[in-house]
Design a protein around this motif. Sequence first.
Motif, PDB file in Angstrom:
ATOM      1  N   SER A  86       0.821  -1.112   0.004  1.00  8.53           N
ATOM      2  CA  SER A  86      -0.037   0.109   0.088  1.00  8.53           C
ATOM      3  C   SER A  86       0.768   1.137  -0.054  1.00  8.53           C
ATOM      4  CB  SER A  86      -0.963   0.027   1.142  1.00  8.53           C
ATOM      5  OG  SER A  86      -1.920  -1.157   1.282  1.00  8.53           O
ATOM      6  N   PRO A  87       0.581   2.352  -0.596  1.00  8.77           N
ATOM      7  CA  PRO A  87       1.264   3.466  -0.690  1.00  8.77           C
ATOM      8  C   PRO A  87       1.664   4.080   0.689  1.00  8.77           C
ATOM      9  CG  PRO A  87      -0.965   4.164  -1.415  1.00  8.77           C
ATOM     10  CD  PRO A  87      -0.780   2.417  -1.261  1.00  8.77           C
ATOM     11  N   VAL A  88       3.097   4.373   0.941  1.00  7.25           N
ATOM     12  CA  VAL A  88       3.331   4.756   2.359  1.00  7.25           C
ATOM     13  C   VAL A  88       4.271   5.974   1.859  1.00  7.25           C
ATOM     14  CG1 VAL A  88       4.445   4.491   4.467  1.00  7.25           C
ATOM     15  CG2 VAL A  88       2.931   2.885   3.529  1.00  7.25           C
ATOM     16  N   SER A  89       4.023   7.146   2.558  1.00  4.54           N
ATOM     17  CA  SER A  89       5.132   8.236   2.302  1.00  4.54           C
ATOM     18  C   SER A  89       5.884   8.483   3.793  1.00  4.54           C
ATOM     19  CB  SER A  89       4.545   9.293   1.845  1.00  4.54           C
ATOM     20  OG  SER A  89       3.896   9.398   0.652  1.00  4.54           O
ATOM     21  N   GLY A 612      -2.205   0.783  -8.324  1.00  3.79           N
ATOM     22  CA  GLY A 612      -0.845   2.000  -8.670  1.00  3.79           C
ATOM     23  C   GLY A 612       0.239   1.324  -9.416  1.00  3.79           C
ATOM     24  N   LEU A 613       1.085   1.806  -9.675  1.00  2.00           N
ATOM     25  CA  LEU A 613       2.579   1.729 -10.356  1.00  2.00           C
ATOM     26  C   LEU A 613       3.617   2.155  -9.198  1.00  2.00           C
ATOM     27  CD1 LEU A 613       1.907   2.448 -13.991  1.00  2.00           C
ATOM     28  CD2 LEU A 613       2.176   0.099 -13.145  1.00  2.00           C
ATOM     29  N   HIS A 622      12.534   8.121  -9.042  1.00  2.00           N
ATOM     30  CA  HIS A 622      11.508   7.269  -8.333  1.00  2.00           C
ATOM     31  C   HIS A 622      10.171   7.779  -8.785  1.00  2.00           C
ATOM     32  CE1 HIS A 622      15.067   6.666  -5.945  1.00  2.00           C
ATOM     33  NE2 HIS A 622      14.862   5.300  -6.336  1.00  2.00           N
ATOM     34  N   VAL A 623       9.239   7.027  -9.055  1.00  2.17           N
ATOM     35  CA  VAL A 623       7.791   7.562  -9.299  1.00  2.17           C
ATOM     36  C   VAL A 623       6.991   6.713  -8.711  1.00  2.17           C
ATOM     37  CG1 VAL A 623       6.285   8.488 -11.158  1.00  2.17           C
ATOM     38  CG2 VAL A 623       8.779   8.970 -11.566  1.00  2.17           C
ATOM     39  N   GLU A 624       5.560   7.078  -8.224  1.00  2.00           N
ATOM     40  CA  GLU A 624       4.942   6.382  -7.656  1.00  2.00           C
ATOM     41  C   GLU A 624       3.346   6.958  -8.149  1.00  2.00           C
ATOM     42  OE1 GLU A 624       5.023   5.075  -3.622  1.00  2.00           O
ATOM     43  OE2 GLU A 624       7.224   5.688  -3.419  1.00  2.00           O
ATOM     44  N   ALA A 625       2.707   6.143  -8.705  1.00  5.19           N
ATOM     45  CA  ALA A 625       1.200   6.847  -8.802  1.00  5.19           C
ATOM     46  C   ALA A 625       0.234   5.686  -8.716  1.00  5.19           C
ATOM     47  CB  ALA A 625       1.257   6.835 -10.524  1.00  5.19           C
ATOM     48  N   ASP A 626      -1.113   6.236  -8.068  1.00  2.00           N
ATOM     49  CA  ASP A 626      -2.129   5.291  -7.321  1.00  2.00           C
ATOM     50  C   ASP A 626      -3.311   6.224  -7.530  1.00  2.00           C
ATOM     51  OD1 ASP A 626      -0.587   3.026  -5.563  1.00  2.00           O
ATOM     52  OD2 ASP A 626       0.451   5.067  -5.236  1.00  2.00           O
ATOM     53  N   GLN A 681     -13.044   9.902  -5.132  1.00  2.00           N
ATOM     54  CA  GLN A 681     -12.300   9.288  -6.007  1.00  2.00           C
ATOM     55  C   GLN A 681     -10.963  10.134  -6.277  1.00  2.00           C
ATOM     56  OE1 GLN A 681     -15.113   9.053  -9.238  1.00  2.00           O
ATOM     57  NE2 GLN A 681     -14.906   6.834  -9.170  1.00  2.00           N
ATOM     58  N   GLY A 682      -9.928   9.574  -6.508  1.00  2.00           N
ATOM     59  CA  GLY A 682      -8.704  10.511  -6.648  1.00  2.00           C
ATOM     60  C   GLY A 682      -7.536   9.901  -7.228  1.00  2.00           C
ATOM     61  N   PHE A 683      -6.400  10.503  -7.411  1.00  2.00           N
ATOM     62  CA  PHE A 683      -5.135  10.275  -7.855  1.00  2.00           C
ATOM     63  C   PHE A 683      -4.173  10.786  -7.307  1.00  2.00           C
ATOM     64  CE2 PHE A 683      -1.858  11.179 -10.989  1.00  2.00           C
ATOM     65  CZ  PHE A 683      -1.481   9.852 -11.398  1.00  2.00           C
ATOM     66  N   ASP A 684      -2.899  10.145  -6.811  1.00  2.00           N
ATOM     67  CA  ASP A 684      -2.037  10.384  -6.038  1.00  2.00           C
ATOM     68  C   ASP A 684      -0.717  10.201  -7.196  1.00  2.00           C
ATOM     69  OD1 ASP A 684      -3.136  11.414  -3.755  1.00  2.00           O
ATOM     70  OD2 ASP A 684      -3.037   9.671  -2.698  1.00  2.00           O
ATOM     71  N   LEU A 685       0.222  11.135  -7.010  1.00  2.00           N
ATOM     72  CA  LEU A 685       1.560  11.043  -7.886  1.00  2.00           C
ATOM     73  C   LEU A 685       2.557  11.601  -6.982  1.00  2.00           C
ATOM     74  CD1 LEU A 685       2.914  10.268 -10.798  1.00  2.00           C
ATOM     75  CD2 LEU A 685       2.518  12.598 -11.214  1.00  2.00           C
ATOM     76  N   LYS A 686       3.813  10.748  -6.860  1.00  2.00           N
ATOM     77  CA  LYS A 686       4.913  11.270  -6.246  1.00  2.00           C
ATOM     78  C   LYS A 686       6.051  10.681  -6.801  1.00  2.00           C
ATOM     79  CE  LYS A 686       3.543   8.406  -2.576  1.00  2.00           C
ATOM     80  NZ  LYS A 686       3.579   7.852  -1.494  1.00  2.00           N
ATOM     81  N   ALA A 687       7.126  11.708  -7.022  1.00  2.00           N
ATOM     82  CA  ALA A 687       7.907  11.706  -7.640  1.00  2.00           C
ATOM     83  C   ALA A 687       9.470  12.338  -7.151  1.00  2.00           C
ATOM     84  CB  ALA A 687       8.244  12.261  -9.124  1.00  2.00           C
TER      85      ALA A 687
END
Length: 872
Positions: A86-89, A612-613, A622-626, A681-687
């Motif tokens: 699961s996405p963790v920051s 996500g990816l 590093h790129v995370e998209a969920d 509904q949503g979209f998270d992007l981290k890079a």
Amino acid sequence: MTLRKAFLVSTVLTFGFAVQNPVASAATAEKEQKAVNAGPVKKAAAKKAKAAAPHASEKPAAANAGETLIVTGTHAVNRKARQSTSPVSVLSAATLRRSGQMNLADALTRTYASINVSAMGNDAGSLTSAIRMRGLNPNQVLVLVDGKRRHTTANIYADAGPAFGATPVDLNMIPAASIDHIEVLEDGAAALYGSDAIAGVVNIITRKTNHGLNMSAQTGANAYNGDGWQYQTSVDGGLSLGGDGYLHLSGQVYHTDHMVPYTEDHRLMGSAPAGAGTALYKGPVSVPKNSNKVMSTPEETRENLSIAFGKTLTEGVQGYGLITYAHRHAESYQNYRTPNTLPDLYPSGFSPLETIEENDYAATLGLKGDNFFGFAWDLSTTYGADEDAIGDKNSANAGMLSSKCIPRSSNPTSTSAYVSTDGCGWSPTSTRAETYRMAQWTNTLDFRRNFKTGFSTPTTIAFGAEHRLETYQIKAGTPPSYEAGGMAGYVGLSPQNAGNWSRDIWAGYLDGDFHPLKNWDVDFAGRFEHYTDVGNTENGKVSTRYDITPRISIRGTISNGFRAPTLAEQHFSSINVGATTVAGLLPVSSSAARLLGAAPLKPERSTNASGGLVVEPLKGLHVEADVYQINIRDRIIAGGSNNGPTAIAALQQLGFVLPSGLDPNAVSTYYFANGASTRTQGFDLKADYLLRMNRYGNLNLSATLDLNRTRLSHVASTMVNGVPTSLLTAATASYITTAYPRSKLILNAFWTVGKWDVNLRQTRYGETTTMLGYQDWTPSSAICDNNGKALRYSNSCFAQFKNTPRWLTDLEVGYSATPHWHFAIGANNIFNVRPRRVNPLNNNYGGRMYDANSAQVPITGGYYYGRIDAHF
């Protein structure tokens, strides 16, 4: 300057100065802690490594933080954030410090795209920090400290708005100096942690080093009009306990003055639009047009302390603990009262102040070991409580002043500034309106073990049990706070609103982490909970991740969750008296609320799905998209809004005495209700990318984006006087659907070269939309087309207001004079961008020129500061 302020400032100048946290990254702290646990042999090496490490502000924290071992959202060990199913920051202390914010809640908002706060709070709600995650209510975010559930505030947000009903964890009551890093789980996790974990989980990891001394001092003010002056000093350090233990102490002192935007009170202006309903003040005393300071930030003084400790008790068994304490005194402005209100007492008019005297404390004690029949185990008990005394200051009880003779029903020495001493026509100018206390006692026992099951990687099985006792107490205010219409600004609670309530929660969980293939991870979790007041709930979660290549991974999660109604939501009631308005919150269990359609509260139920990816298209990038979807049914909202004679009758049934001369349409009531179902509904992007430029230093680039939209899928209705009535109005619907930014983008560049470091941050807030009521300048002849009643103070006709997108620019420049001393100057919102102003027809008295419920750019404008950090 007061004697207390002078002493604190002189302390800062004398002792100088230091860092909120010198740790360059969570990874550094982790290495230090391993050295501590290893014993005295490695302790000296750890100190030597720390002394050789660069200062926190010189090291690119984000790149390292992404590789930190995490403990949130998983029971597996040795797992890094980018390896999570699961996405963790992970936010390091250095990253939070570079936000320029002195409060933890504000620092998270500045550095994390999925977390925001409303522009300002109302009444007592403005005195407690409340973060919102993924557009949801603060109650729907679970906060842990070192993996243990943190107790919540007792100060309920009782005004209608996006945070209605919130009694969240007040992050600002935890000293910033004690924080090593923060792990944010961006997923539903009720199957792991229980109630509240719908939007996500914020896990604060405290420092546990046994050496070092770190200090910090920062001061600054708002550029808006030169007020809002702030300062903080903090210190933390560690001591060794017998070579294999640690004692880490942290403390912080913080103060901020009021920040007040310039406004012009409609009643003090020389003219009004034709047909406007407000009667302009005309009298012998001339007062400034900006006397109404209701749209402002509170004045606050806060002291925080934490003590973390741990030691090996016997081979394979460690004892540990954490104690925190915080005290807060804060004051918030209410609407200005004109000089003709109480001319004998306040000839120039007055602005009542709502005050809070708060004590917040918690203690955790635990034992953990690594071999109980092969299981690692953790046994702990945590007790935490928050106590709030809410009061009125610079106010008066107009009903008591106008009475011919009122028998004295309270001890005169318990309040101040009585108008007379003969028991007739008197009123205090300050009172205690009510006192709240919320406490949680949590006991947990957890087991974990790896099993060889024939898979390529051992299977991790974890299970445990938990018991939690929650108590809630309301104490009535002093009689002058509620008798004869109550105090101006905030009416206290009477004995019939007081009481003690409690409940027990029993829970058990089972979690399994499997690797059917070397690159495929599957995690199953299930949890059962029993509440003695709202029944049973069963929750499950399935997460999976597949590493296609070392640089490409896919992941997904589906789970169900819940949020039990808090004891405050079930039992709290209040009445708020403005200059010409009254709003009453009815206890949902009262006969008055049932008459208006109220029903017992049920738990909120949620279904979370995400996918996500995780990719590394270039080495170091590093790129995370969920994407995610959160369905919530039976959301607890501000429902049953009524005004006019119906509302007056309900308040009188509860024993409230209303001030005389009110417009009946300006009297309203509401209550807590399971009134809506929503889909978010949503979209998270981290890079992030670390660019090494040799002699030109290092440039750490990062970007985070959150796209978010909430829609109503169902709105409940009830029968009021035989008429079907929706539990949501257009205004209350907008609070939970569109008052949160549709998007938030944070672009950050952190450049270090030699002894210099520069942090530049660009933040774009998307549009917010709320429905505003028609206020005092609305012509009395204007009619609401929906029902033919007056448009002013209408409960069914509203004006749509949009806060258009805004860009904020933050800049900090730092210089390391020596390996131990670091100096920084900075500006948040350097170009002084402010929200859009509302139409005067929707601006109550002219004092609320911004949309207070929007979670977009702050009302405070530009903020400029300087900071001195040191570590030894």
